[in-house]
Design an enzyme around this catalytic site. Structure first.
Site, mmCIF file in Angstrom:
data_model
loop_
_atom_site.group_PDB
_atom_site.id
_atom_site.type_symbol
_atom_site.label_atom_id
_atom_site.label_comp_id
_atom_site.label_asym_id
_atom_site.label_seq_id
_atom_site.Cartn_x
_atom_site.Cartn_y
_atom_site.Cartn_z
ATOM 1 N N GLN A 174 0.825 -1.212 0.000
ATOM 2 C CA GLN A 174 0.000 0.000 0.000
ATOM 3 C C GLN A 174 0.866 1.272 0.000
ATOM 4 O O GLN A 174 2.047 1.239 0.360
ATOM 5 C CB GLN A 174 -0.885 0.017 1.233
ATOM 6 C CG GLN A 174 -1.935 -1.076 1.300
ATOM 7 C CD GLN A 174 -2.792 -0.942 2.543
ATOM 8 O OE1 GLN A 174 -2.792 -1.810 3.391
ATOM 9 N NE2 GLN A 174 -3.529 0.152 2.668
ATOM 10 N N HIS A 175 0.234 2.356 -0.375
ATOM 11 C CA HIS A 175 0.694 3.744 -0.140
ATOM 12 C C HIS A 175 1.850 4.265 -0.993
ATOM 13 O O HIS A 175 2.086 5.469 -1.018
ATOM 14 C CB HIS A 175 1.086 3.985 1.326
ATOM 15 C CG HIS A 175 0.179 3.369 2.330
ATOM 16 N ND1 HIS A 175 -1.170 3.649 2.368
ATOM 17 C CD2 HIS A 175 0.420 2.487 3.337
ATOM 18 C CE1 HIS A 175 -1.716 2.958 3.378
ATOM 19 N NE2 HIS A 175 -0.773 2.250 3.969
ATOM 20 N N ASP A 188 -2.243 -4.902 -0.483
ATOM 21 C CA ASP A 188 -1.916 -6.274 -0.051
ATOM 22 C C ASP A 188 -2.714 -6.724 1.172
ATOM 23 O O ASP A 188 -3.141 -7.883 1.257
ATOM 24 C CB ASP A 188 -0.407 -6.485 0.140
ATOM 25 C CG ASP A 188 0.256 -5.525 1.105
ATOM 26 O OD1 ASP A 188 -0.417 -4.643 1.673
ATOM 27 O OD2 ASP A 188 1.486 -5.647 1.292
HETATM 28 O O1 LIG Z 1 1.628 0.225 4.876
HETATM 29 C C1 LIG Z 1 1.102 -0.859 5.074
HETATM 30 C C2 LIG Z 1 -0.303 -0.947 5.546
HETATM 31 O O2 LIG Z 1 -0.890 0.297 5.805
HETATM 32 C C3 LIG Z 1 1.889 -2.113 4.821
HETATM 33 O O3 LIG Z 1 1.242 -3.236 5.335
HETATM 34 C C4 LIG Z 1 2.216 -2.240 3.331
HETATM 35 O O4 LIG Z 1 1.023 -2.557 2.630
HETATM 36 C C5 LIG Z 1 3.333 -3.245 3.092
HETATM 37 O O5 LIG Z 1 2.969 -4.551 3.378
HETATM 38 P P1 LIG Z 1 3.977 -5.808 3.494
HETATM 39 O O6 LIG Z 1 4.939 -5.730 2.379
HETATM 40 O O7 LIG Z 1 4.626 -5.729 4.832
HETATM 41 O O8 LIG Z 1 3.067 -6.993 3.385
#
Ligand SMILES: O=C(CO)[C@@H](O)[C@H](O)COP(=O)(O)O
Ligand SMILES: Nc1ncnc2c1ncn2[C@@H]1O[C@H](COP(=O)(O)OP(=O)(O)O)[C@@H](O)[C@H]1O
Length: 425
Positions: free
Chosen positions: A70-71, A220
């Protein structure tokens, strides 16, 4: 046999699963690593996708969906060239921009009410402010802003689209109202670049040049929720690069403290979520420091019943929840008699899980029920994590069969877009 595929383009790697569209049974899997760092050129995700799907992995696939970290801020110029490497969710350079944006709108409550979250460095809106302030020449070239999963969907289809789950993590999309808050984007970036069109949960994004259908994709964590088929009372703890704690809610759950982000999920509901910056890599870093493999770290942590008073504050990469972007880790309460490798191993596991335990309390404070925890992500494979988690969370902990739940959720969405019906698997 009809096949669908799901992609998890997360922080450390790309994973792809190919499933039987009718039963969900996994028939093929691929993976490829991403480079380290909090700033990554999107081409690396495309390279990893191609590597993970090499040797005909996608042969016979009718529909594909992409779940992504995300983000992350992906910027394209007017010729659709990447303007600069993407700043990822775990890049903390925009912490000051977050503070400024909170003050400019009148405080945390205003943000929580407007978009369901209070800005911290992770969110796209703060990264755009950072770009405008620190790299104005590059900022002036930005024609389109998108997220990592949007970019991969665009590479596959040529369509600039997203879904409400991932859009809800930008800080300029109101999931409650289903609209972009262009006023907030203008406040952050000075103008509104082209934004991806937000698709409905079952709406296809388009087709690849080979005619494969591509679903909307999502963030994700939203994809993991879909892959697990989350129900009321279920709370997921995911131990990947990030540590996340989340559940499904029927309504938005604004949290002025900023601990809980009121994201949308990939089905039309909401996904209140707490995220820490320090999860599985606390274990790998501790194992590295002690000079042991992860399995040995587990054995060491489980060889003692507590950490002998040691307290491991795991802010090795700064921290997001609590919002301490410049924090560092600490090992507290050391005495000559308790400084053993076993106690350090135990303290690392307890400290990492402790941050997620605080996340569970924050979710309860906004009204989310937690009857059981589902433990997923790479770190959930750790025997020590599995054993110590029930003590920390105080509710039953289940460890679903080890699987790539983000990729599975993306495959499930692909099947949904293809058949028009949510799959029963
Ligand atoms: O920033 C967030 C949720 O807000 C993280 O959960 C990212 O989405 C990355 O996820 P992973 O790579 O750790 O699964
Ligand atoms: N048995 C294990 N014990 C502890 N950590 C593990 C284990 N297996 C994998 N990991 C860690 O899990 C992380 C990868 O998890 P994953 O959920 O795939 O992350 P991401 O989705 O953020 O890329 C890596 O840091 C890896 O070292």
């Amino acid at each position: 046999m009809a096949l669908v595929a799901g992609v998890d383009s997360s922080t450390q790697s790309t994973k792809v699963v190919v499933c039987d569209a009718e039963t969900g049974q996994i028939v093929r899997e691929g993976r490829a690593a991403h480079p380290d760092g909090t700033e990554v050129h999107p081409d690396e995700w495309w390279r990893a996708f191609q590597e993970a799907t090499a040797d005909g992995l996608l042969e016979g696939v009718a529909s594909i969906g992409v779940g992504g970290q995300q983000h992350g801020m992906v910027t394209l110029d007017e010729h659709d060239e990447v303007v600069r490497p993407a700043l990822l969710w775990n890049d903390t350079r925009s912490a000051k921009a977050a503070e400024d944006l909170i003050a400019e709108l009148g405080g945390p409550h205003e943000w929580a009410t407007a978009v369901g979250l209070v800005p911290v460095a992770s969110f796209t809106v703060t990264k755009l402010r950072w770009l405008a302030e620190h790299e104005p020449d590059l900022a002036s070239r930005v024609a389109t802003v998108m997220l990592p999963h949007d970019w991969l969907t665009w590479k596959l289809t040529g369509e600039v689209v997203t879904d409400r789950g991932d859009a809800s993590g930008t800080g300029y999309y109101s999931a409650a109202q289903g609209v972009y808050r262009e006023d907030l984007l203008t406040k952050a970036f000075g103008r509104v670049p082209r934004l991806p069109r937000v698709l409905a949960p079952d709406e296809p994004a388009g087709r690849t040049p080979d005619g494969v259908l591509v679903s909307a994709g999502t963030g994700d964590n939203m994809a993991a929720a879909l892959g697990l088929g989350l129900g009321v009372g279920d709370v997921v703890v995911s131990i990947g690069t990030s540590g996340t704690v989340f559940g499904v809610a029927g309504e938005i759950t604004p949290d002025d403290s900023g601990a809980v982000a009121g994201f949308a999920d990939a089905t039309g509901n909401f996904l209140p979520l707490v995220c820490t910056l320090n999860a599985a890599r606390v274990l790998t870093a501790t194992a590295g420091m002690l000079g042991v493999e992860l399995s040995e770290l587990d054995a060491m942590a489980l060889s003692v019943k507590d950490a002998g008073g040691l307290e491991f504050v795991p802010y090795l990469d700064g921290e997001r929840t609590p919002n301490l972007p410049d924090a560092t880790g600490s090992l507290l309460n050391m005495r000559r008699d308790n400084m053993t490798p076993q106690n350090v191993a135990r303290a690392a596991v307890e400290g990492m899980l402790g941050g997620l335990g605080a996340g569970l309390s924050a979710l309860r404070a906004v009204g989310l029920e937690a009857q059981r925890i589902l433990l997923i992500g790479g770190g959930a494979r750790s025997a020590a994590v599995q054993a110590i988690a029930p003590e920390v969370f105080g509710v039953p902990v289940e460890v679903p069969a080890a699987a790539e739940y983000v990729a599975l959720g993306a495959a499930r969405q692909a099947a949904w877009a293809w058949t028009g019906q949510q799959p029963t698997w």
